[in-house]
Scaffold this active site. Structure first.
Site, short mmCIF file in Angstrom:
data_model
loop_
_atom_site.label_atom_id
_atom_site.label_comp_id
_atom_site.label_asym_id
_atom_site.label_seq_id
_atom_site.Cartn_x
_atom_site.Cartn_y
_atom_site.Cartn_z
N ALA A 73 133.44 63.06 -46.57
CA ALA A 73 132.53 62.53 -45.56
C ALA A 73 131.75 61.33 -46.09
O ALA A 73 131.33 61.30 -47.25
CB ALA A 73 131.55 63.62 -45.14
N ARG A 113 136.07 31.33 -6.97
CA ARG A 113 135.38 32.54 -6.52
C ARG A 113 135.18 33.60 -7.62
O ARG A 113 134.50 34.59 -7.42
CB ARG A 113 136.11 33.13 -5.30
CG ARG A 113 135.83 32.31 -4.04
CD ARG A 113 136.42 32.96 -2.83
NE ARG A 113 137.87 32.87 -2.81
CZ ARG A 113 138.68 33.72 -2.17
NH1 ARG A 113 138.17 34.73 -1.51
NH2 ARG A 113 139.99 33.55 -2.19
N SER A 152 132.58 63.03 -51.26
CA SER A 152 131.74 62.54 -50.15
C SER A 152 130.87 61.38 -50.61
O SER A 152 130.43 61.33 -51.76
CB SER A 152 130.83 63.66 -49.66
OG SER A 152 131.62 64.66 -49.04
#
Ligand code: UD1
Ligand code: CA
Length: 447
Positions: free
Chosen positions: A362, A15, A387
């Site tokens: 970043a 099922r 960055s």
């Protein structure tokens, strides 16, 4: 009293409408089977036997992955629950304590309930776990005479009066080994399903003058998963309990209904979890850490005072020491970030070590994969990664070193050095305006 477990997990689970064996469907990040194994493991069993059938190889692998000591036996044909238990007999050769039988698709039985069953076993040959069913449906019915369990009648074989009984069989049974094997030998398959029913051992025991009884538990504990809808309901029940437990343990949840825990999530007191945080398996978070909204954590450790997110992803092997900051759109995988390190914006840090107090700018990426092998990036303490630095691993950046913004670092950077690895800028006065004028003129001519 020593105890052994037999976990029945051979069924196909028709099922579920799935190519995956039912017991391998996941609940709170772990296969259903593992939940049953965990419940039984709390009794410190001498031996655990999993009876696999459908997808036996995968089921066996999942069982051993959780507990390498587990024995896996194969029931090639599913001829019924008693037949399934009989398959475990050889594996339990020489064992003479109590045997507890559990279902691999029944994840919520508590250790306390199993302990109560074992305690009752001291006075009865067979102990069955029963529950008052809100909707007894197709469960086996427990026929009691006072404290004595006389027999279990399967729904298919029950008359109207027996079907009116609401005390149902959960499937969990406890009996001592020698008694169990002799009872199992006596089970036949002359019934509506043509199966060897484990439930028949009760009537057989009574006919032999042995005693049997039922221990009861709330229906929520015996919830079995048969369909995808059951699985979703089980997940909801698990999460509701985990959220309530976290709140009780002193964890702040701003919007508990949006936080999803795994079966093994550990969160320290005074941690703060913002909305929509998702935990995969294997996460520990220490006291006072802050997990900001929409972060996803799996197989990682977050130490006290660290902050994660919003929108951060910590993957397996991410280790954040105290006061580390991991900010938005940052992914960390298999990397150690030492105390006070910061990776605040838009970065991928994988297969890396980042030293204490180092600031990762970043857009920094550890280029860890060459298409075949993974390589490590090592960054020392108090370093400054500019960055948009690409760290092409394997590569090392020393203590107090710096990389210039936009650098592509392919060679090691010694301690205290500054690495600049980018094209030098060329500035041409007036060229932008001249260039624009030419483009606009071309457009006017219809190009
Ligand atoms: C069984 C019980 C029923 C009880 C119900 C609770 C019997 C005869 N009936 O019924 O009294 O109320 O569970 O959910 O025991 N399995 C095997 N090999 C087999 C057959 C089953 O490993 O040959 C496993 C299944 O994978 C499953 C468990 O045993 O995990 C129960 O089997 P299932 O067929 O679901 O039993 P029910 O008919 O639901
Ligand atoms: Ca069932």
């Amino acid at each position: 009293m020593s105890v052994a477990l037999i976990i029945l997990a051979a069924g196909q689970g028709t099922r579920m409408n799935s190519d995956t064996p039912k017991v391998l469907h996941r609940l709170a990040g772990a296969p259903l089977l593992v939940h049953a194994m965990k419940a039984g493991a709390a009794l410190a069993p001498d031996r655990t036997v999993v009876v696999a059938g459908t997808g036996a190889e995968a089921v066996g692998a999942a069982a051993r992955d959780w507990d390498p000591e587990v024995q896996v036996v194969v029931q090639a044909e599913q001829l019924g629950t008693a037949h399934a238990v009989a398959q475990a007999r050889a594996a339990l050769e020489g064992f003479s304590g109590d045997i507890i039988m559990l279902y691999g698709d029944t994840p919520f039985v508590t250790p306390e309930t199993l302990e109560r069953m074992q305690a009752a076993r001291a006075h009865h040959a067979v102990v069955v776990l029963g529950f008052e069913a809100a909707d007894p449906a197709r469960y086996g019915r427990l026929v009691m005479a006072g404290e004595v369990l006389e027999r279990i009648v399967e729904f298919k074989d029950a008359d109207a009066a027996t079907r009116a009984i609401t005390l149902c069989n959960s499937g969990v049974v406890c009996a001592d080994a020698a008694t169990l094997w002799s009872l199992i030998d006596a089970v036949g398959n002359d019934n509506a399903a043509g199966e060897y029913y484990l439930t028949d051992i009760v009537g057989i025991a009574r006919a032999q003058g042995l005693s049997a009884t039922a221990v009861t538990c709330p229906e929520a504990e015996t919830l079995g998963v048969n369909t995808r809808a059951d699985l979703a309901a089980a997940e909801a029940a698990f999460q509701a309990r985990a959220r309530a437990q976290a709140l009780e343990d002193g964890v702040t949840l701003t919007a508990p209904e949006t936080v999803f825990f795994a079966h093994d999530t550990v969160i320290g007191r005074d941690a703060v979890i913002e909305p929509n945080v998702i935990f995969g398996p294997g996460v520990t978070v220490e006291s006072g850490a802050i997990l900001r909204a929409f972060s996803h954590l799996e197989g990682c450790h977050v130490s006290a005072g660290a902050t994660v997110g919003p929108f951060a992803r910590l993957r397996p092997g991410a280790e954040l020491a105290e006061n580390v900051h991991v900010g938005n759109f940052v992914e960390i995988k298999n990397a150690q970030l030492a105390e006070g390190a910061k990776v605040n914006h838009l970065s991928y840090i994988g297969d890396a070590d980042v030293g204490a107090r180092t600031n990762v700018g970043a857009g920094t990426i550890t280029c860890n994969y060459d298409g075949v092998f993974k390589h490590r990036t090592t960054i020392g303490a108090d370093a400054f990664i500019g960055s948009d630095t690409m760290l092409v691993a394997p590569v090392t950046v020393g203590d107090r070193a710096m990389t210039a913004t936009g650098a592509v670092i392919t060679e090691d950077v010694p301690a205290g050095a500054m690495a600049i690895a980018r094209a030098r800028q060329v500035t041409k006065p007036g060229l932008a305006e001249k260039f624009m004028k030419r483009l606009k003129a071309l457009k006017a001519k219809g190009h």
